[in-house]
Design an enzyme around this catalytic site. Structure first.
Site, PDB file in Angstrom:
ATOM      1  CD  GLU A 141      -1.802   2.331   1.566  1.00  0.00           C
ATOM      2  OE1 GLU A 141      -1.458   3.173   0.695  1.00  0.00           O
ATOM      3  OE2 GLU A 141      -1.888   2.591   2.762  1.00  0.00           O
ATOM      4  CB  CYS A 155      -1.593   7.187   1.429  1.00  0.00           C
ATOM      5  SG  CYS A 155      -2.676   6.142   2.411  1.00  0.00           S
TER       6      CYS A 155
END
Length: 456
Positions: free
Chosen positions: A229, A263
């Site tokens: 990720e 993010c």
């Protein structure tokens, strides 16, 4: 690699933690493997759930204690840190409640005899986790994988060592056996050696593109399953029919939550030209209201960046953007005060030729783009090396769904900024990585889906 607590609010060093020796790493690997083979894999779902539920209960009973460490080490606003602790507890409870159902055997329809798929744990996992959500990121790997029956060795970010130790102690206090969950303070070379070790059966990383590329290569060389990720540069599309209150509220929250260090933050605001001036005027006024200060003070609405290095990086990015023709509509400078504070910043006129066009800004910096219509908005949203999340703001839900289906990311939220919940799968495509965490998808990443076939 220096594992240190440096208070981002004032820049002062609080405490330093030594890296572990190769001998200490070997002991951790041995304990994790022994725990898996001799104990944890053989426990029932009920036994594992009792430990994971207990860990969640401890988090809820001592929210402030855990949250203060987050604020101390990476500068998160205390109220946001409290929310992170609660969310981490929710994730642990979610998997304790649902793991047995998610991992139940699945019978296959076959012409003769019987066949089923059963889910078995893989073994010891090596996890590399980031600093921006010091507990939530750990809960995302610990909750599902402990319930699967795997054991975990976790290398946390070097600027949140006290949070890392607190989470390790949490599971020991909750009754997990030694070796089920272990924190390590390692160099990058030691981490690479651990990944190559035959006792490690899977690798999970949340972090930067560069870190992901390095760790994925190491895992691939060792033929280990991995999930990544990585970064994101999410598009926040405001269509011409958007409710402006909704657009501004989520635009501000999506870009400024966690001081922009997320993010899935709304990093590229793509505005239909028919509403762009109205949105931008209100958006700018809201950013001007943010109050920098002590993140422990409830009156503070703008915290510091996590480290001096992070502040230096974003200042260089802003300069590069301006040198490339971008305009600073708001902010752009370091605040004249102790700590690692940046003014809330708005950049416009960022063209495709500008180096900033394809960069991720991990800070309170919003890039503004104007488009003629929906088609151009979709094209611009997809003109990115990243594909993590995104948002579409519109009064027409079916239109929002149509746009969402054309955006090349792992997640799209309609009339909300991209966010997370235990029952929503989290992950991306392109340079944002591969694999999923959370929901029933997250618990299936590190399992052996074993076929059991019975002949007629």
């Amino acid at each position: 690699m220096a594992y240190q607590t440096v208070n981002p609010f004032n820049g002062k060093l609080v405490e330093t933690f030594p890296e572990q020796s190769d001998e200490q790493l070997e002991a951790v690997l041995t304990r994790a493997e022994r725990c898996f083979q001799e104990h944890w894999r053989q426990t029932s779902f009920a036994e594992r759930a009792a430990v994971v539920h207990k860990a969640a209960s401890i988090l809820r009973s001592r929210v402030d204690e855990f949250a203060k460490l987050v604020t101390l080490e990476m500068g998160k606003l205390f109220q946001e840190a409290q929310g992170e602790v609660e969310l981490s507890a929710d994730i642990l409870d979610y998997y304790a409640d649902n793991a047995e159902k998610f991992l139940a055997p699945h019978k296959l329809k076959v012409d003769e005899g019987e066949a089923s798929i059963e889910n078995a744990p893989l073994g010891v996992l090596f996890c590399v986790e980031p600093w921006n959500f010091p507990y939530y990121q750990l809960a995302r790997v610990a909750g599902p994988n402990l319930m699967v029956g795997n054991t975990l060795i976790v290398k946390h970010a070097p600027n949140v060592p006290q949070c890392a130790l607190a989470f390790e102690k949490l599971f020991l206090e909750a009754g997990a056996p030694v070796g089920a969950y272990a924190n390590v303070f390692l160099s990058n070379e030691q981490a690479a050696a651990a990944i190559a070790d035959k006792r490690i059966k899977g690798v999970a990383l949340t972090g930067s593109e560069r870190a992901g590329a390095a760790v994925a290569a190491e895992a691939g060389q060792a033929l280990k399953k991995s999930t990544m990720e990585l970064g994101g540069s999410d598009a926040f599309i405001v269509l011409d029919d958007a409710d402006m209150d909704t657009a501004v509220k989520w635009g501000v929250w999506g870009r400024m939550n966690n001081t922009g260090q997320c993010c899935v933050a709304a990093k590229r605001l793509i505005l239909d030209e028919k509403i762009a001036d109205t949105f931008l005027d209100r958006f700018k006024r809201e950013l001007q209201k943010l109050v920098p200060g002590d993140p422990m003070d409830p009156k503070t609405t703008l915290g510091p960046l996590c480290t001096g290095g992070a502040l230096d990086l974003v200042q260089k990015q802003i300069k590069t953007a301006v040198d490339g023709g971008a305009k600073v509509l708001l902010g752009g400078k370091r605040l004249d005060r102790p700590g690692f504070f940046l003014e809330p910043t708005i950049l416009t006129n960022v063209t495709p030729e500008n180096p900033a066009f394809h960069q991720e800004f991990f800070a309170p910096v919003a890039l503004i783009f104007r488009v003629k219509d929906e088609k151009e908005a979709i094209k611009l949203a997809n003109d990115s090396p990243y594909g993590l999340g995104g948002s579409v703001i519109t009064r027409d839900i079916e239109r929002g769904k149509r746009v969402a289906r054309q955006i090349e990311t792992g997640m799209v939220f309609i009339n909300q900024a991209t966010w997370t919940a235990p029952d929503l799968p989290f992950g991306g495509v392109k340079n944002s990585g591969y694999g999923r965490e959370l929901s029933d998808l997250g618990i299936g990443e590190f399992v052996n889906k074993k076929l059991i076939r019975v002949a007629s």
